[in-house]
Design an enzyme around this catalytic site. Structure first.
Site, PDB file in Angstrom:
ATOM      1  N   CYS A   2       0.804  -1.467   0.050  1.00  0.00           N
ATOM      2  CA  CYS A   2      -0.191  -0.557  -0.178  1.00  0.00           C
ATOM      3  C   CYS A   2       0.585   1.000   0.374  1.00  0.00           C
ATOM      4  O   CYS A   2       1.984   1.424   0.605  1.00  0.00           O
ATOM      5  CB  CYS A   2      -1.179   0.433   1.031  1.00  0.00           C
ATOM      6  SG  CYS A   2      -2.125  -1.478   1.309  1.00  0.00           S
ATOM      7  N   ASN A  98      -1.812   2.386   5.210  1.00  0.00           N
ATOM      8  CA  ASN A  98      -0.784   1.282   5.177  1.00  0.00           C
ATOM      9  C   ASN A  98      -0.659   0.624   6.361  1.00  0.00           C
ATOM     10  O   ASN A  98       0.205   1.712   6.840  1.00  0.00           O
ATOM     11  CB  ASN A  98       0.499   2.560   4.403  1.00  0.00           C
ATOM     12  CG  ASN A  98       1.330   0.727   4.281  1.00  0.00           C
ATOM     13  OD1 ASN A  98       1.442   0.045   3.932  1.00  0.00           O
ATOM     14  ND2 ASN A  98       2.778   1.664   3.955  1.00  0.00           N
ATOM     15  N   GLY A  99      -0.620  -0.615   6.476  1.00  0.00           N
ATOM     16  CA  GLY A  99       0.138  -1.165   7.334  1.00  0.00           C
ATOM     17  C   GLY A  99      -1.370  -1.780   8.053  1.00  0.00           C
ATOM     18  O   GLY A  99      -2.104  -2.773   7.320  1.00  0.00           O
ATOM     19  N   GLU A 479      16.358 -18.836  -6.680  1.00  0.00           N
ATOM     20  CA  GLU A 479      16.188 -18.116  -7.280  1.00  0.00           C
ATOM     21  C   GLU A 479      16.047 -17.107  -8.291  1.00  0.00           C
ATOM     22  O   GLU A 479      14.731 -16.996  -8.625  1.00  0.00           O
ATOM     23  CB  GLU A 479      17.711 -16.641  -6.746  1.00  0.00           C
ATOM     24  CG  GLU A 479      17.569 -15.001  -7.786  1.00  0.00           C
ATOM     25  CD  GLU A 479      16.604 -14.658  -7.432  1.00  0.00           C
ATOM     26  OE1 GLU A 479      15.928 -14.729  -6.525  1.00  0.00           O
ATOM     27  OE2 GLU A 479      16.531 -13.395  -8.091  1.00  0.00           O
ATOM     28  N   LYS A 483      12.412 -16.306  -9.207  1.00  0.00           N
ATOM     29  CA  LYS A 483      11.889 -15.140 -10.410  1.00  0.00           C
ATOM     30  C   LYS A 483      10.822 -15.903 -11.761  1.00  0.00           C
ATOM     31  O   LYS A 483      10.247 -14.697 -12.142  1.00  0.00           O
ATOM     32  CB  LYS A 483      12.821 -15.235 -11.255  1.00  0.00           C
ATOM     33  CG  LYS A 483      14.647 -13.907 -10.475  1.00  0.00           C
ATOM     34  CD  LYS A 483      14.384 -12.367 -10.435  1.00  0.00           C
ATOM     35  CE  LYS A 483      13.468 -12.223  -9.694  1.00  0.00           C
ATOM     36  NZ  LYS A 483      14.396 -11.743  -8.371  1.00  0.00           N
TER      37      LYS A 483
HETATM   38  C1  F6R Z   1      11.054 -10.955  -5.494  1.00  0.00           C
HETATM   39  C2  F6R Z   1      11.895  -9.939  -4.440  1.00  0.00           C
HETATM   40  C3  F6R Z   1      10.668 -10.559  -2.892  1.00  0.00           C
HETATM   41  C4  F6R Z   1      11.533  -9.663  -2.409  1.00  0.00           C
HETATM   42  C5  F6R Z   1      10.781  -9.746  -1.533  1.00  0.00           C
HETATM   43  C6  F6R Z   1      12.154  -8.697   0.279  1.00  0.00           C
HETATM   44  O1  F6R Z   1      11.465 -10.961  -6.848  1.00  0.00           O
HETATM   45  O2  F6R Z   1      11.413  -9.099  -5.052  1.00  0.00           O
HETATM   46  O3  F6R Z   1      10.928 -12.023  -3.003  1.00  0.00           O
HETATM   47  O4  F6R Z   1      13.246 -10.061  -2.812  1.00  0.00           O
HETATM   48  O5  F6R Z   1      10.429  -9.709  -0.343  1.00  0.00           O
HETATM   49  O6  F6R Z   1      12.461  -7.473   0.130  1.00  0.00           O
HETATM   50  P1  F6R Z   1      13.380  -6.896   0.381  1.00  0.00           P
HETATM   51  O7  F6R Z   1      14.589  -7.591   0.792  1.00  0.00           O
HETATM   52  O8  F6R Z   1      12.646  -5.091   0.161  1.00  0.00           O
HETATM   53  O9  F6R Z   1      13.425  -6.595   2.151  1.00  0.00           O
END
Ligand code: F6R
Length: 607
Positions: A2, A98-99, A479, A483
């Site tokens: 959000c 947001n939250g 990974e 993806k």
């Molecule tokens: C996958 C992706 C998510 C983030 C995860 C952590 O492509 O983007 O798996 O890596 O939500 O997010 P951050 O790195 O912002 O803590």
């Protein structure tokens, strides 16, 4: 999760509110809404789905007014319908959030018990009604907010517009980020500085528990106890241009192609080229005595941590405990006082990672943070801040942030090895030389874009796809699978190559493409054996290796991607490129929404 924005101005705000939402769509895109205050009325427009639907609704039925709030939603409580879309309103006020309000059920029961009818299934609407009840009892907006905030449990960033007050907005935050933008005769609120980038560069970050009354002339900021407080005005580096797609079709594609530049930028602040040494910025903590490292992250950032574990243990001989953040806190981890805990996050706002960070801080750990948003909550709570310089990452699937995280982690592992006396000057220079080769090797890998695009049709029709790798290529296999599944919706799994025979091999048949990540090197032969086991069962292998690897094992593969030969240290960074490009081209071939895949949001600020 959000995004919220608010503007108090002297000129109409609806278009600028929508533009701000556009910059925050990466935070969620299940529904969107706007509410302005105009001629003593609240003018509310909401639409299910992408922002384009709200734009159409506003075109058909504009929202005039010089004060307003807006919201883009990632649904937590209640389906992504127009009825559940924010702003939530009563006769007196409208509110965006947001939250998560964790105690919303008991609050809702209390309100229902008084005969109040709530129209949505959200946790947020209770806040609108609690405030409204205070206003009906004769409270000013300021008194109402002060009465209601202590009753809310959970996390919130709020912006509230009042029907009777076309001159002001109220904002409040606890657990979710909220920034204040200072304009010229107008003021702004937003979930992040990026949302406000075209409006102002002068930003204040509200602290936990702060609430603020915003008028055209300025802001009256109060802390949780109601005492007036000052919050420094800083210049935001966020530029509107940084969040444009340029000539690329998708943000994700642009961000994949930015990697040579941003990895070079990131390495540039961790390597002193003059004497080829690793030099960490502003590090006033002595890491030479670190005995154990706890690493915590989510998703792609967690896979970066998994790869780094190999480096920390091999170079610096420091044992590393690894956890996904959502599991970490609840398993009561053993944390020795004085240990180092490292948190890795693109956004710096991921709720699970942030909660783990605070847990470790309370346990007396030194808090290291590798983060891409330097003004994020995690960055501000770190003892050791190690920024990545990937620039804004807008595509929901993380790409350039991942390779920049790896660059920082490799530098940190080297630094630790040197500090612990386990790496000589000559060895350090050698490592630095290989790290500095990464941008050129990333460029070379990007040249394979056409070849990878040509392979995508082999994967796009599949229902299931497996990714295999050994050593640091195992997390890269995870990974790759992440993806692919998040943007193409194909079921994919990553496995350590050697694990295949312990179960997953039962999945293999001629409809399952198996992507093998195998740079030539000491583990290559073993991976090739696993690949042969797959082929013997009719599996369709796509081999991603270098010239030597393809020569040795490419025969019989359905397809091969011939990568540049790279040093094992930088192989995970460079092999990330074909993995990202394959997912990208498969998603494009399938026609899915690459930048805004279903059910996801970029910044996961709920647990
Ligand atoms: C996958 C992706 C998510 C983030 C995860 C952590 O492509 O983007 O798996 O890596 O939500 O997010 P951050 O790195 O912002 O803590």
């Amino acid at each position: 999760m959000c995004g919220i924005i608010g503007i108090v101005s002297t000129t109409p705000v609806a278009d600028r509110l929508v533009d701000g939402l556009r910059r925050m769509e990466y935070r969620g895109y299940d529904s969107a809404g706007v509410c302005t205050v105009h001629e003593g009325e609240l003018v509310r427009r909401r639409a299910e789905g992408k922002l384009a639907n709200l734009v159409a609704a506003l075109a058909a039925d504009p929202a005039p007014g010089t004060v307003g709030i807006a919201h883009t939603r990632w649904a937590t409580h209640g389906a992504p319908t127009a009825r559940n879309a924010h702003p939530h309103a009563t006769e007196h006020l409208a509110l965006v959030h947001n939250g998560i309000i964790e105690n919303y059920k008991e609050l809702r029961a209390e309100l229902n018990g008084e005969g109040r009818v709530l129209e949505s299934e959200t946790d947020t609407e209770v806040v609108a009604h609690l405030l409204s009840r205070e206003v009906e009892r004769g409270a000013s907006p300021e008194t109402a907010i002060q009465t209601v905030l202590p009753r809310l449990r959970g996390a919130f960033a709020l912006a509230v517009a009042f029907r009777s007050r076309p001159d002001m907005l109220i904002g409040a935050r606890l657990g979710s980020p909220l920034v204040l933008g200072h304009g010229d005769g107008e003021m702004f609120l937003g979930s992040d500085a990026l949302a406000l980038a075209p409006l102002t560069q002068r930003i204040s970050y509200l602290e936990e528990g702060d609430w603020v009354v915003l008028t055209r002339d300025g802001a009256d900021i109060r802390d949780a106890g109601g005492a007036p407080v000052e919050r420094e005005i800083v210049t935001s580096g966020a530029t509107a241009a940084a969040v444009e797609k340029g000539n690329y079709r998708h943000y994700m594609q642009k961000e994949i192609f930015e990697q040579p530049t941003v990895v070079a930028q990131t390495l540039g602040s961790y390597i002193r080229q003059a004497d080829a040494t690793v030099a960490l910025p502003q590090l006033d903590v002595d890491l030479s005595t670190v005995k154990r490292i706890t690493m915590v992250a989510c998703g792609t950032s967690f896979y970066a941590a998994m790869i780094a574990k190999y480096w920390f243990e091999t170079f610096a001989r420091v044992p590393v405990d690894l956890d996904v953040a959502s599991e970490f806190r609840y398993r009561d981890p053993v944390l020795e006082r004085g240990g180092l805990s490292l948190f890795i996050s693109q956004s710096g706002e991921t709720a699970d990672t942030l909660a783990a960070l605070r847990h470790c801080k309370a346990a007396g750990q030194t808090i290291g943070v590798i983060v891409n948003v330097p003004t994020s909550t995690m960055a501000r709570e770190a003892d050791i801040l190690l920024p990545t310089h990937a620039g804004p990452e807008i595509g929901v699937a993380s790409t350039k942030a991942f390779t920049c995280q790896l660059a920082v982690l490799a530098a940190l592992a080297t630094h630790l090895a040197v500090r612990r006396g386990l790496m000589s000057r000559a060895e350090e220079q050698d490592v630095v030389a290989h790290l500095l080769e990464a941008p050129a090797s990333l460029n070379a890998a990007l040249k394979l874009d056409g070849a990878i695009e040509a392979i995508a049709p082999l994967v796009a029709p599949a229902r299931d796809v497996l990714y295999l790798g050994r050593g640091p290529d195992y997390p890269l296999a995870l990974e790759g699978a992440l993806k692919l599944k998040e943007i193409s919706y194909i079921h994919a799994e990553g496995y350590a190559s050697g694990e295949m025979k312990h179960g997953p091999i039962a999945l293999i048949d001629d409809r399952v493409p198996v992507i093998v990540l195998a740079p030539s090197g000491p583990l290559f032969e073993k991976t090739v054996s696993n690949m042969e086991e797959v082929r013997a069962r009719g599996g369709k292998v796509i081999l991603i290796s270098d010239e030597e690897g393809v020569r040795q094992a490419g025969d019989g593969a359905l397809a091969t991607v011939c990568m540049p030969r790279v040093h094992p240290l930088i192989a995970p960074l460079v092999y990330a490129v074909p993995v990202q490009l394959l997912a990208y081209h498969v998603a494009v071939a399938k026609g899915t929404d690459v930048d805004q895949p279903r059910n996801l949001a970029k910044s996961v600020t709920v647990e």
